[in-house]
Design a protein around this motif. Sequence first.
Motif, PDB file in Angstrom:
ATOM      1  N   ILE A 159      10.028  22.671 -24.763  1.00  0.00           N
ATOM      2  CA  ILE A 159      10.374  21.733 -26.135  1.00  0.00           C
ATOM      3  C   ILE A 159       9.202  20.788 -26.219  1.00  0.00           C
ATOM      4  N   LEU A 160       8.739  20.143 -25.454  1.00  0.00           N
ATOM      5  CA  LEU A 160       7.862  19.234 -25.707  1.00  0.00           C
ATOM      6  C   LEU A 160       6.526  19.889 -26.352  1.00  0.00           C
ATOM      7  N   ALA A 161       6.082  21.129 -25.677  1.00  0.00           N
ATOM      8  CA  ALA A 161       5.071  21.646 -26.347  1.00  0.00           C
ATOM      9  C   ALA A 161       5.413  22.279 -27.610  1.00  0.00           C
ATOM     10  N   VAL A 162       6.377  22.846 -27.823  1.00  0.00           N
ATOM     11  CA  VAL A 162       6.994  23.267 -29.006  1.00  0.00           C
ATOM     12  C   VAL A 162       6.845  22.065 -30.160  1.00  0.00           C
ATOM     13  N   GLY A 163       7.613  20.873 -29.753  1.00  0.00           N
ATOM     14  CA  GLY A 163       7.497  19.807 -30.733  1.00  0.00           C
ATOM     15  C   GLY A 163       6.240  19.166 -31.046  1.00  0.00           C
ATOM     16  N   LEU A 164       5.305  19.240 -30.246  1.00  0.00           N
ATOM     17  CA  LEU A 164       3.948  18.841 -30.411  1.00  0.00           C
ATOM     18  C   LEU A 164       3.096  20.000 -31.295  1.00  0.00           C
TER      19      LEU A 164
ATOM     20  N   LEU B 100      -2.025  20.398 -23.803  1.00  0.00           N
ATOM     21  CA  LEU B 100      -1.788  19.775 -22.321  1.00  0.00           C
ATOM     22  C   LEU B 100      -0.155  20.065 -22.192  1.00  0.00           C
ATOM     23  N   ALA B 101       0.562  19.663 -23.296  1.00  0.00           N
ATOM     24  CA  ALA B 101       2.079  19.974 -22.947  1.00  0.00           C
ATOM     25  C   ALA B 101       2.276  21.347 -22.557  1.00  0.00           C
ATOM     26  N   THR B 102       1.580  22.193 -23.140  1.00  0.00           N
ATOM     27  CA  THR B 102       1.893  23.526 -22.619  1.00  0.00           C
ATOM     28  C   THR B 102       1.258  23.797 -21.340  1.00  0.00           C
ATOM     29  N   VAL B 103       0.559  23.437 -20.722  1.00  0.00           N
ATOM     30  CA  VAL B 103       0.042  23.485 -19.370  1.00  0.00           C
ATOM     31  C   VAL B 103       1.263  22.989 -18.695  1.00  0.00           C
ATOM     32  N   PHE B 104       1.812  22.074 -18.851  1.00  0.00           N
ATOM     33  CA  PHE B 104       3.029  21.479 -18.100  1.00  0.00           C
ATOM     34  C   PHE B 104       4.310  22.713 -17.793  1.00  0.00           C
ATOM     35  N   CYS B 105       4.285  23.525 -18.999  1.00  0.00           N
ATOM     36  CA  CYS B 105       5.180  24.666 -18.710  1.00  0.00           C
ATOM     37  C   CYS B 105       5.399  25.386 -17.511  1.00  0.00           C
ATOM     38  N   ILE B 106       4.140  25.398 -16.775  1.00  0.00           N
ATOM     39  CA  ILE B 106       4.252  26.121 -15.492  1.00  0.00           C
ATOM     40  C   ILE B 106       4.724  25.359 -14.379  1.00  0.00           C
TER      41      ILE B 106
ATOM     42  N   PHE C 214       0.786  -1.019   0.085  1.00  0.00           N
ATOM     43  CA  PHE C 214       0.060  -0.123   0.013  1.00  0.00           C
ATOM     44  C   PHE C 214       0.727   1.255   0.029  1.00  0.00           C
ATOM     45  N   ARG C 215       2.286   1.150   0.134  1.00  0.00           N
ATOM     46  CA  ARG C 215       2.786   2.339   0.150  1.00  0.00           C
ATOM     47  C   ARG C 215       3.010   2.950  -1.168  1.00  0.00           C
ATOM     48  N   PRO C 216       2.986   2.534  -2.210  1.00  0.00           N
ATOM     49  CA  PRO C 216       3.020   3.272  -3.673  1.00  0.00           C
ATOM     50  C   PRO C 216       1.838   3.963  -3.537  1.00  0.00           C
ATOM     51  N   ILE C 217       0.478   3.549  -3.385  1.00  0.00           N
ATOM     52  CA  ILE C 217      -0.691   3.982  -3.525  1.00  0.00           C
ATOM     53  C   ILE C 217      -1.009   5.007  -2.353  1.00  0.00           C
ATOM     54  N   HIS C 218      -0.259   4.856  -1.417  1.00  0.00           N
ATOM     55  CA  HIS C 218      -0.350   6.003  -0.302  1.00  0.00           C
ATOM     56  C   HIS C 218       0.519   7.028  -0.626  1.00  0.00           C
ATOM     57  N   LEU C 219       1.633   7.003  -1.200  1.00  0.00           N
ATOM     58  CA  LEU C 219       2.613   8.010  -1.763  1.00  0.00           C
ATOM     59  C   LEU C 219       1.823   8.700  -2.777  1.00  0.00           C
ATOM     60  N   PHE C 220       1.269   8.222  -3.719  1.00  0.00           N
ATOM     61  CA  PHE C 220       0.625   8.827  -4.777  1.00  0.00           C
ATOM     62  C   PHE C 220      -0.346   9.643  -4.352  1.00  0.00           C
ATOM     63  N   PHE C 221      -1.397   9.359  -3.493  1.00  0.00           N
ATOM     64  CA  PHE C 221      -2.309  10.206  -2.955  1.00  0.00           C
ATOM     65  C   PHE C 221      -1.920  11.083  -1.636  1.00  0.00           C
ATOM     66  N   THR C 222      -0.853  10.833  -1.221  1.00  0.00           N
ATOM     67  CA  THR C 222      -0.428  11.866  -0.163  1.00  0.00           C
ATOM     68  C   THR C 222       0.729  12.679  -0.162  1.00  0.00           C
ATOM     69  N   GLU C 223       1.589  12.159  -1.345  1.00  0.00           N
ATOM     70  CA  GLU C 223       2.807  13.249  -1.483  1.00  0.00           C
ATOM     71  C   GLU C 223       2.789  13.864  -2.707  1.00  0.00           C
ATOM     72  N   PRO C 224       2.719  15.101  -2.743  1.00  0.00           N
ATOM     73  CA  PRO C 224       2.394  16.023  -3.934  1.00  0.00           C
ATOM     74  C   PRO C 224       3.588  15.862  -4.864  1.00  0.00           C
ATOM     75  N   ILE C 225       4.844  15.754  -4.674  1.00  0.00           N
ATOM     76  CA  ILE C 225       6.032  15.435  -5.473  1.00  0.00           C
ATOM     77  C   ILE C 225       5.558  14.269  -6.212  1.00  0.00           C
ATOM     78  N   VAL C 226       5.109  13.178  -5.718  1.00  0.00           N
ATOM     79  CA  VAL C 226       4.725  11.943  -6.086  1.00  0.00           C
ATOM     80  C   VAL C 226       3.716  12.045  -7.175  1.00  0.00           C
ATOM     81  N   PHE C 227       2.704  12.771  -6.714  1.00  0.00           N
ATOM     82  CA  PHE C 227       1.481  12.833  -7.547  1.00  0.00           C
ATOM     83  C   PHE C 227       2.038  13.547  -8.908  1.00  0.00           C
ATOM     84  N   LEU C 228       2.717  14.619  -8.544  1.00  0.00           N
ATOM     85  CA  LEU C 228       2.888  15.545  -9.860  1.00  0.00           C
ATOM     86  C   LEU C 228       3.749  14.917 -10.787  1.00  0.00           C
ATOM     87  N   VAL C 229       5.139  14.243 -10.330  1.00  0.00           N
ATOM     88  CA  VAL C 229       5.698  13.576 -11.059  1.00  0.00           C
ATOM     89  C   VAL C 229       5.330  12.446 -11.862  1.00  0.00           C
ATOM     90  N   ALA C 230       4.387  11.984 -11.272  1.00  0.00           N
ATOM     91  CA  ALA C 230       3.599  10.660 -11.811  1.00  0.00           C
ATOM     92  C   ALA C 230       2.808  10.854 -12.915  1.00  0.00           C
TER      93      ALA C 230
END
Length: 512
Positions: free
Chosen positions: A376-381, A470-476, A279-295
């Motif tokens: 670069i991902l946004a520009v490329g797409l 969607l890639a453009t949103v990631f730029c922030i 349950f640790r990975p699931i817990h991390l996903f929902f409770t750790e902002p870093i893990v959620f955003l990176v994922a």
Amino acid sequence: MGFWGTSVSQDLPPTQHQPSIQRFLDTYGLEYTPDGQYIRWSNSNKKHPRNWPAARKIYDTGLIIFLDLFATCVSTAGSAAADHARNEFGLNKTLAVFLFVSLSLIGQMSGGIIFPAWSEAFGRKKLYIVSTGLYGIFCLISGMSPSLAGVAIGRFFSGFLSAIPAVVVAGSIEDMYNAKDRVWLIFMWAVVANMGLALGPIMSIYIISGLDWRWVFRISAVVTVIITILLFGIRESRPSLVLEREVAKIRRESGIANLKALNPDHTPDLKTFIRIGLFRPIHLFFTEPIVFLVATMSAVAFALIYLFTEALPPIYMSMGFSTTSSYLPFFAICIGLLFGLLTRIQDHRIILRYQEQGIPLEPEHKLLGFSIGAPILAVGLWWFSWTIPPAVHVHWLVSTAALILIGYAVNEFDSVLAGYLADSYLGYAASGFAAVQLLRSSMSAAFPLFATDMYDALGANVASSILAALATVFCILPPLFSRYGRRIRGLSKFAKHSLQVYQENGVDKHGF
């Protein structure tokens, strides 16, 4: 009491046997913890994975990274196999893609929950060997079974087992390398894994054109059998497990039965393993902002390649490419991956500058590639979206050049964010990365299913533009990570626990 139930005694009285046991500790390169209750590594111990000889590390990491490359190739190879097998089994395209691609990724998602925690509690080596051997068997089932049910079973379980190199490699790299070296190893791993995504469709279409779709999986079985044999030559790299073995030797030689290794990964029973590990990975996903955003970001970038396995061939066939040659633009993505080497060189310079200035290295100091890769991902797409039919008719090299940018950006998302997790959660990087893999596999399973309908309904230009938006949103997000990442990690109980465990068990004199 440590995080997730791990406890470290704070009792200060030294052990009664310390004088008599010291010569054994000196012989094995171990030492007592400051409280005198546990035995831990000394900085100079050559058996700690961080202190292994370079040749040993190169063999072990090279082999497991190649394993991930090949497993990833086989994963995306399912797309071309599905297109040819559906006529044999009388399937529509969406169902064929589900059985040959998505089902494998659903299996990988399931394995990604179990195997990282298993490797942290019980070790890496046996897991690599057993899983790779079984992976070869299930590939053979996919390539030999005359029934659709047999193919489905083979694809699901081969995907389930492929979660081990896909997720556990991050933990193995953290076991053996410090933060400075991890920059390069995580980069190499990400390049190889992402190259597998791009090479898989090319590999499969040429095997199919010369033989048939079943040989994709038969050849995969042969290769994985060879890898399994070579895996017997690697060493166990989980430091806590290796330490347990060393302390067990001292117990036998000294006759002192109550010696305890400092093992934060100890799981005394199955209930503890399930509570702490699964349950640790699931817990991390929902409770750790870093893990959620990176994922989220890593999963979208990774799943984009799976979407392209369905979207790119029809686009280039509309430009006059043959069925076989329509997969060759994936080479442009591979070229883009290699440009990440320039970013890693700059990362290395940044690290050296901080070291010269005596500034402790923080995970946020190595986000340059993410800051560059997002725009670069946004520009490329956007570039790709409006240089392809039906709205625009230009030479195919123009849109293919955009794929180079996309390849570079996807790799930066993968390598930099994986490295960020490794630096943030250290010895528990595999659990953090399991949370990433959970979302990555589910998105990668879903994207190919709607790719064809999406591109047919909206047209390639508009459909690709949605991805670009969607890639453009990631730029922030990169500036937010750089500015607030340290503060977020400071509020994370699990990040604090990981750092504590690292400091108690690590051998690096200068931190991470």
